[in-house]
Enzyme design. Structure first.
Site, mmCIF file in Angstrom:
data_model
loop_
_atom_site.group_PDB
_atom_site.id
_atom_site.type_symbol
_atom_site.label_atom_id
_atom_site.label_comp_id
_atom_site.label_asym_id
_atom_site.label_seq_id
_atom_site.Cartn_x
_atom_site.Cartn_y
_atom_site.Cartn_z
ATOM 1 N N ASP A 39 -59.536 -13.123 29.412
ATOM 2 C CA ASP A 39 -58.150 -13.095 29.913
ATOM 3 C C ASP A 39 -57.923 -11.808 30.708
ATOM 4 O OD1 ASP A 39 -55.519 -13.651 30.511
ATOM 5 O OD2 ASP A 39 -54.769 -13.407 28.480
ATOM 6 N N ASN B 299 -52.564 -19.254 38.160
ATOM 7 C CA ASN B 299 -51.237 -18.644 38.349
ATOM 8 C C ASN B 299 -51.258 -17.590 39.452
ATOM 9 O OD1 ASN B 299 -52.739 -16.876 36.739
ATOM 10 N ND2 ASN B 299 -50.938 -16.044 35.722
HETATM 11 C C1 NCD Z 1 -51.606 -13.263 32.349
HETATM 12 C C2 NCD Z 1 -51.488 -12.744 33.780
HETATM 13 O O1 NCD Z 1 -51.199 -11.548 33.956
HETATM 14 O O2 NCD Z 1 -51.711 -13.498 34.726
HETATM 15 N N1 NCD Z 1 -50.989 -12.334 31.459
HETATM 16 C C3 NCD Z 1 -51.175 -12.226 30.140
HETATM 17 O O3 NCD Z 1 -50.406 -11.496 29.508
HETATM 18 N N2 NCD Z 1 -52.146 -12.847 29.506
HETATM 19 C C4 NCD Z 1 -50.983 -14.622 32.261
HETATM 20 C C5 NCD Z 1 -51.381 -15.388 31.034
HETATM 21 O O4 NCD Z 1 -52.603 -15.657 30.831
HETATM 22 O O5 NCD Z 1 -50.511 -15.744 30.260
HETATM 23 ZN ZN ZN Z 2 -52.373 -17.263 29.215
#
Ligand code: NCD
Ligand code: ZN
Length: 442
Positions: A308, A94
């Site tokens: 993440d 993304n």
């Molecule tokens: C992620 C991001 O900031 O790219 N944010 C999140 O809250 N986890 C996007 C995602 O993994 O959904």
């Molecule tokens: Zn995600």
């Protein structure tokens, strides 16, 4: 004469902890023997009687490059990785532009080369209209990511038929589908209801618009679709007790799952104090959910920890809850949070090695990584289980410069990180001359 020898260590091997030394040549582990039998070497490292873990593998990071280098980038992000004991990371698609064409993937490869201090791989993205790109994909990616809800970035697949078609293509190629499962139609319904209610929209009420049922319903449907075509499915950031039950019920060699540190170490009780900083997708959950996630980790339902790492600048977080960006920086705190827990919970150092290195390597088919074993890459992290230190924001390498765990006192920190036998992080010092390589897949 070996390149590197590490002595005086407790090695965390797949079969358990042993007191032995490591011999490294050309970036690979060539022997594991008692210290008394260790050969001469160009570099001899005394591990000081500490544990040596296989370097951590993080299958879910957002390095923000290309597109949002004000928030992070491969230089700062990979510094954060080595300081946190990670030696391999997989970048999410993304970015801006998203990694949803073979051309963009090639551009990202070029851009990362010579910047990353850790080894790396890439996830590819499905969109409403890139099935032809999927058909032409080769196997040199970690997985194909499906965003079925709107989150940071512009990727969302709104039609299950596209998901079904994409799953069929991936099944044919033996590629893994990674999913961010939250039902957008449900989220929109509750969001609109909340807006119409005229109530003041607090971060807690906002989190409830993405309640457990949104994640569980979406996961249930995606598991069904995946089973109907036989594609391998990997569930990103599992966050609810309902999802743990679903994965437990349908678990087989084609279904895997990860959990992120914030869903283990932060919860609804933190939302009030954190305000808009608490915003993350999926949202923070209840104590009962957190307990279920831990149970899932202990009984093997959940395969791995994935950070993440989703850095956003303070100015992107310090907005009202609608406008604030979702996500937290995580690379530097994940291992200390886990190590800290070994002192007072059922979590063991052996389980950390499995969840944060061995299992990600297995699920994402990474060659020669994830274990301290002869023939494997010498990706290693020496940890000091007794160092006690607070998380301090001005010590962080991530460009976003803040942490949801700031001020927490944690016992257990990485001391030295080696990528393919080369020291990259040494207790606060980073050596930048050696660069990471893209991983190979089997
Ligand atoms: C992620 C991001 O900031 O790219 N944010 C999140 O809250 N986890 C996007 C995602 O993994 O959904
Ligand atoms: Zn995600």
């Amino acid at each position: 004469m070996a390149d590197l020898v590490i002595r005086n260590s407790h090695l965390v091997l797949p079969e358990g902890v042993v007191d032995a030394g490591l011999v490294v040549d050309d970036g690979r582990i060539t022997d594991i023997i008692k210290d008394s039998g260790l050969p001469q070497a160009d570099t001899i490292v005394d591990a000081g009687g500490n544990y040596v873990l296989p370097g951590l593998i993080d299958p879910h990071v957002h390095m923000r490059e290309p597109g949002a280098v004000s928030k992070e980038g491969w230089v700062t992000g990979s510094k954060a990785a080595v300081a946190g004991g990670f030696t391999t990371v997989f970048d999410m698609p993304n970015t801006q532009p998203p990694t949803s064409s073979i051309e963009e993937l090639a551009k990202k490869r070029e851009l990362v080369k010579d910047k990353s201090l850790v080894d790396y791989g890439f996830h590819f993205a499905v969109t409403q209209d890139n099935l032809d790109e999927l058909r032409n994909l080769s196997g040199d990616i970690a997985s194909v990511k499906f965003y079925v809800c709107s989150t940071v970035g512009s990727l969302i697949i709104e039609n299950d038929a596209v998901i079904y078609e994409a799953f069929k293509i991936l099944a044919g190629k033996g590629l893994l589908a990674t999913i961010h499962a939250e039902n957008q139609v449900m989220i929109d319904y509750w969001m609109n209801k909340l807006k119409d209610s005229g109530e003041e929209i607090t971060p807690l009420l906002y989190a409830r618009t993405r309640g457990n049922i949104c994640a569980a319903d979406s996961l249930n449907s995606l598991i069904y679709l995946s089973k109907s075509v036989g594609v391998k499915l990997h569930v990103a950031h599992l966050s609810t007790r309902e999802e743990v039950q679903l994965v437990r019920k349908f678990k087989d060699e084609k279904l895997s799952a990860e959990v992120s540190p914030h869903h283990l170490y932060l919860g609804l009780d933190d939302v009030n104090s954190m305000g808009s900083y608490s915003k993350v997708n999926p949202p923070l959950r209840s104590k009962a959910d957190r307990n279920a996630l831990w149970e899932g980790l202990f009984d093997g339902t959940i395969d791995m920890i994935a950070s993440d790492h989703a850095p956003h600048l303070r100015e992107s977080k310090e907005k009202d809850i609608f406008a604030a960006s979702a996500g937290f920086p995580e690379l530097e705190t994940t291992l200390p949070l886990l190590l800290n827990d070994t002192h007072n919970t059922r979590l063991t150092i052996e389980l950390i090695a499995k969840l944060a290195s061995e299992n990600p390597a297995r699920v994402f088919r990474i060659k020669n990584k994830g274990r301290i074993e002869k023939g494997y890459d010498a990706d290693l992290v020496i940890v000091d289980m007794n160092r006690e230190k607070k998380v301090l924001e001005d010590e962080l390498y991530t460009k976003c410069g803040w942490s949801p765990y700031a001020g927490r006192k944690l016992r257990g920190w990485p001391l030295k990180t080696f990528v393919r036998g080369r020291l990259v992080y040494d207790d606060g010092i980073i050596y930048e001359e050696n660069k990471g390589l893209e991983v190979s897949y089997y």
